[in-house]
Design a protein around this motif. Sequence first.
Motif, PDB file in Angstrom:
ATOM      1  N   LYS A 186       0.831  -1.208   0.000  1.00  0.00           N
ATOM      2  CA  LYS A 186       0.000   0.000   0.000  1.00  0.00           C
ATOM      3  C   LYS A 186       0.865   1.257   0.000  1.00  0.00           C
ATOM      4  O   LYS A 186       0.520   2.259  -0.635  1.00  0.00           O
ATOM      5  CB  LYS A 186      -0.931  -0.011   1.219  1.00  0.00           C
ATOM      6  N   GLN A 187       1.984   1.214   0.718  1.00  0.00           N
ATOM      7  CA  GLN A 187       2.895   2.351   0.710  1.00  0.00           C
ATOM      8  C   GLN A 187       3.440   2.613  -0.687  1.00  0.00           C
ATOM      9  O   GLN A 187       3.546   3.770  -1.120  1.00  0.00           O
ATOM     10  CB  GLN A 187       4.047   2.116   1.689  1.00  0.00           C
ATOM     11  N   GLU A 188       3.818   1.547  -1.382  1.00  0.00           N
ATOM     12  CA  GLU A 188       4.319   1.707  -2.750  1.00  0.00           C
ATOM     13  C   GLU A 188       3.248   2.348  -3.633  1.00  0.00           C
ATOM     14  O   GLU A 188       3.549   3.188  -4.489  1.00  0.00           O
ATOM     15  CB  GLU A 188       4.724   0.348  -3.329  1.00  0.00           C
ATOM     16  N   GLU A 189       2.003   1.966  -3.402  1.00  0.00           N
ATOM     17  CA  GLU A 189       0.895   2.477  -4.198  1.00  0.00           C
ATOM     18  C   GLU A 189       0.624   3.954  -3.923  1.00  0.00           C
ATOM     19  O   GLU A 189       0.337   4.722  -4.845  1.00  0.00           O
ATOM     20  CB  GLU A 189      -0.361   1.658  -3.896  1.00  0.00           C
ATOM     21  N   LEU A 190       0.736   4.360  -2.648  1.00  0.00           N
ATOM     22  CA  LEU A 190       0.371   5.712  -2.263  1.00  0.00           C
ATOM     23  C   LEU A 190       1.556   6.672  -2.168  1.00  0.00           C
ATOM     24  O   LEU A 190       1.458   7.839  -2.552  1.00  0.00           O
ATOM     25  CB  LEU A 190      -0.368   5.699  -0.917  1.00  0.00           C
ATOM     26  N   TYR A 191       2.674   6.193  -1.628  1.00  0.00           N
ATOM     27  CA  TYR A 191       3.794   7.089  -1.341  1.00  0.00           C
ATOM     28  C   TYR A 191       4.635   7.428  -2.565  1.00  0.00           C
ATOM     29  O   TYR A 191       5.152   8.544  -2.678  1.00  0.00           O
ATOM     30  CB  TYR A 191       4.695   6.488  -0.258  1.00  0.00           C
ATOM     31  N   ARG A 192       4.820   6.466  -3.467  1.00  0.00           N
ATOM     32  CA  ARG A 192       5.659   6.746  -4.642  1.00  0.00           C
ATOM     33  C   ARG A 192       5.111   7.904  -5.476  1.00  0.00           C
ATOM     34  O   ARG A 192       5.864   8.827  -5.834  1.00  0.00           O
ATOM     35  CB  ARG A 192       5.801   5.481  -5.499  1.00  0.00           C
ATOM     36  N   PRO A 193       3.810   7.912  -5.808  1.00  0.00           N
ATOM     37  CA  PRO A 193       3.284   9.060  -6.567  1.00  0.00           C
ATOM     38  C   PRO A 193       3.374  10.367  -5.778  1.00  0.00           C
ATOM     39  O   PRO A 193       3.600  11.432  -6.371  1.00  0.00           O
ATOM     40  CB  PRO A 193       1.825   8.679  -6.824  1.00  0.00           C
ATOM     41  N   LEU A 194       3.214  10.284  -4.462  1.00  0.00           N
ATOM     42  CA  LEU A 194       3.308  11.476  -3.623  1.00  0.00           C
ATOM     43  C   LEU A 194       4.724  12.054  -3.661  1.00  0.00           C
ATOM     44  O   LEU A 194       4.911  13.266  -3.814  1.00  0.00           O
ATOM     45  CB  LEU A 194       2.930  11.130  -2.181  1.00  0.00           C
ATOM     46  N   ILE A 195       5.719  11.188  -3.551  1.00  0.00           N
ATOM     47  CA  ILE A 195       7.115  11.633  -3.597  1.00  0.00           C
ATOM     48  C   ILE A 195       7.437  12.228  -4.961  1.00  0.00           C
ATOM     49  O   ILE A 195       8.080  13.286  -5.059  1.00  0.00           O
ATOM     50  CB  ILE A 195       8.060  10.460  -3.272  1.00  0.00           C
ATOM     51  N   ASP A 196       6.979  11.584  -6.027  1.00  0.00           N
ATOM     52  CA  ASP A 196       7.206  12.112  -7.377  1.00  0.00           C
ATOM     53  C   ASP A 196       6.583  13.494  -7.538  1.00  0.00           C
ATOM     54  O   ASP A 196       7.187  14.395  -8.136  1.00  0.00           O
ATOM     55  CB  ASP A 196       6.624  11.163  -8.425  1.00  0.00           C
ATOM     56  N   GLU A 197       5.380  13.659  -6.995  1.00  0.00           N
ATOM     57  CA  GLU A 197       4.688  14.945  -7.095  1.00  0.00           C
ATOM     58  C   GLU A 197       5.478  16.048  -6.394  1.00  0.00           C
ATOM     59  O   GLU A 197       5.649  17.140  -6.940  1.00  0.00           O
ATOM     60  CB  GLU A 197       3.284  14.833  -6.484  1.00  0.00           C
ATOM     61  N   TYR A 198       5.981  15.741  -5.205  1.00  0.00           N
ATOM     62  CA  TYR A 198       6.688  16.784  -4.458  1.00  0.00           C
ATOM     63  C   TYR A 198       8.115  16.996  -4.945  1.00  0.00           C
ATOM     64  O   TYR A 198       8.661  18.096  -4.786  1.00  0.00           O
ATOM     65  CB  TYR A 198       6.618  16.504  -2.962  1.00  0.00           C
ATOM     66  N   ASN A 199       8.714  16.007  -5.548  1.00  0.00           N
ATOM     67  CA  ASN A 199       9.987  16.243  -6.233  1.00  0.00           C
ATOM     68  C   ASN A 199       9.790  17.264  -7.351  1.00  0.00           C
ATOM     69  O   ASN A 199      10.581  18.202  -7.518  1.00  0.00           O
ATOM     70  CB  ASN A 199      10.530  14.937  -6.816  1.00  0.00           C
ATOM     71  N   ASP A 200       8.727  17.087  -8.113  1.00  0.00           N
ATOM     72  CA  ASP A 200       8.428  18.013  -9.207  1.00  0.00           C
ATOM     73  C   ASP A 200       8.010  19.383  -8.675  1.00  0.00           C
ATOM     74  O   ASP A 200       8.454  20.420  -9.184  1.00  0.00           O
ATOM     75  CB  ASP A 200       7.312  17.433 -10.081  1.00  0.00           C
ATOM     76  N   PHE A 201       7.177  19.389  -7.637  1.00  0.00           N
ATOM     77  CA  PHE A 201       6.674  20.644  -7.070  1.00  0.00           C
ATOM     78  C   PHE A 201       7.816  21.523  -6.565  1.00  0.00           C
ATOM     79  O   PHE A 201       7.918  22.705  -6.923  1.00  0.00           O
ATOM     80  CB  PHE A 201       5.692  20.334  -5.932  1.00  0.00           C
ATOM     81  N   PHE A 202       8.692  20.956  -5.735  1.00  0.00           N
ATOM     82  CA  PHE A 202       9.775  21.764  -5.176  1.00  0.00           C
ATOM     83  C   PHE A 202      10.865  22.059  -6.207  1.00  0.00           C
ATOM     84  O   PHE A 202      11.553  23.079  -6.112  1.00  0.00           O
ATOM     85  CB  PHE A 202      10.358  21.087  -3.934  1.00  0.00           C
ATOM     86  N   THR A 203      11.019  21.178  -7.196  1.00  0.00           N
ATOM     87  CA  THR A 203      11.950  21.486  -8.284  1.00  0.00           C
ATOM     88  C   THR A 203      11.472  22.706  -9.067  1.00  0.00           C
ATOM     89  O   THR A 203      12.247  23.637  -9.322  1.00  0.00           O
ATOM     90  CB  THR A 203      12.096  20.286  -9.241  1.00  0.00           C
ATOM     91  N   GLN A 204      10.194  22.713  -9.434  1.00  0.00           N
ATOM     92  CA  GLN A 204       9.653  23.835 -10.193  1.00  0.00           C
ATOM     93  C   GLN A 204       9.687  25.118  -9.377  1.00  0.00           C
ATOM     94  O   GLN A 204       9.962  26.197  -9.905  1.00  0.00           O
ATOM     95  CB  GLN A 204       8.219  23.528 -10.647  1.00  0.00           C
ATOM     96  N   TYR A 205       9.438  24.991  -8.070  1.00  0.00           N
ATOM     97  CA  TYR A 205       9.512  26.176  -7.221  1.00  0.00           C
ATOM     98  C   TYR A 205      10.950  26.696  -7.164  1.00  0.00           C
ATOM     99  O   TYR A 205      11.192  27.907  -7.297  1.00  0.00           O
ATOM    100  CB  TYR A 205       9.021  25.877  -5.804  1.00  0.00           C
TER     101      TYR A 205
END
Length: 348
Positions: A186-205
């Motif tokens: 379940k962590q792989e299902e939920l956390y991986r997309p979350l981490i990818d999103e915030y990698n992109d979010f803070f990179t763009q910021y």
Amino acid sequence: MLAFRRSPIPKLAYLGVRRFSKTVFSCNRLANISSSGGDKTVEHNIKSETNRLSKTGSRFWDKGRVFHNHSTGRYEIQLDGKTLRTPLGLPLTLPESKKQLAYLIAHEWTHLPKISLKSSALPLTGLAARAIDLESAGNQKQSDNDGGEEMLAIEDLKLSMLKYLDTDTCLIFAGAKDCDGKLRKKQEELYRPLIDEYNDFFTQYGLSRNLLKENERIELKFLDCEKDGLRGNRQTLKTQQVVVDWLDQLDIFEFVALEKAILTTKSFLCAVSVLRSNVSDESRMSDVFQLNRNSKDFFWYKTVEEIIELGNLETILQTGEWGEVEDTHDVEQRDWLRSLTSAALLSH
């Protein structure tokens, strides 16, 4: 449940700008903030309605209402015609953008249960009062530099919040056999997309603020208990710098909402998700909270229930397998829902 991994006391000055003693003070003081959004380190000897209720637990007013002061352009929450005051004795007034919040706070006081007159039953009042007191204390220290320590300074709170990103619940993956393998799956299902999103979010910021070079990217560090054992987790200095700069963009209500959500979930990413999903100002959504999204149609969004699942995943899986412990899991679930909903309404 996932252990509430409290931030370890740092051995060196954080971000190279704080001495060890100051940072230790920051981490310890953050833990004293009450579940209602207040700071227990503040002496509540000032005569105010919030302090009176906290001390007496008895109703001393008949009616609560909202008064729009046209001369100031602010909404005042009043009890029997007198403006409600915060723990530091400041009038509880809100800007015009917080009209909905003002009426919700008045509703809290009007409909406070008579059988349980506790300040914890006023979560929005507690958060709004903390924002007003925190902002005032910060402004006063900037003007008189008296060195008072009644309330932890905003800059110190930012560093304390940042520590939760190292030990973020959503950045720690369980072993393959935990909960018969269901937790890791379940962590792989939920956390991986979350981490990818915030990698992109803070990179763009970071790129938008010239904090990163064109080829640089933010990569959040996470802990895999299957491979890494019990070693600690620590974000890079560059990630810390970008995140602190982002924190600088928050207004005081967004800041207190973030603080509340962090203390509830023990997750910086879950807390930021509360803000990104609930701030209503379209310009701030585009410039601060959804800057990695091209249009409103593609804004990243999580419901409060989805955020609770992210932050409290292990407990949810265990209760699904073994059932709830009466007066424990159900109370905890209600506390999470109340706290995160309050934070969402404060930031709206």
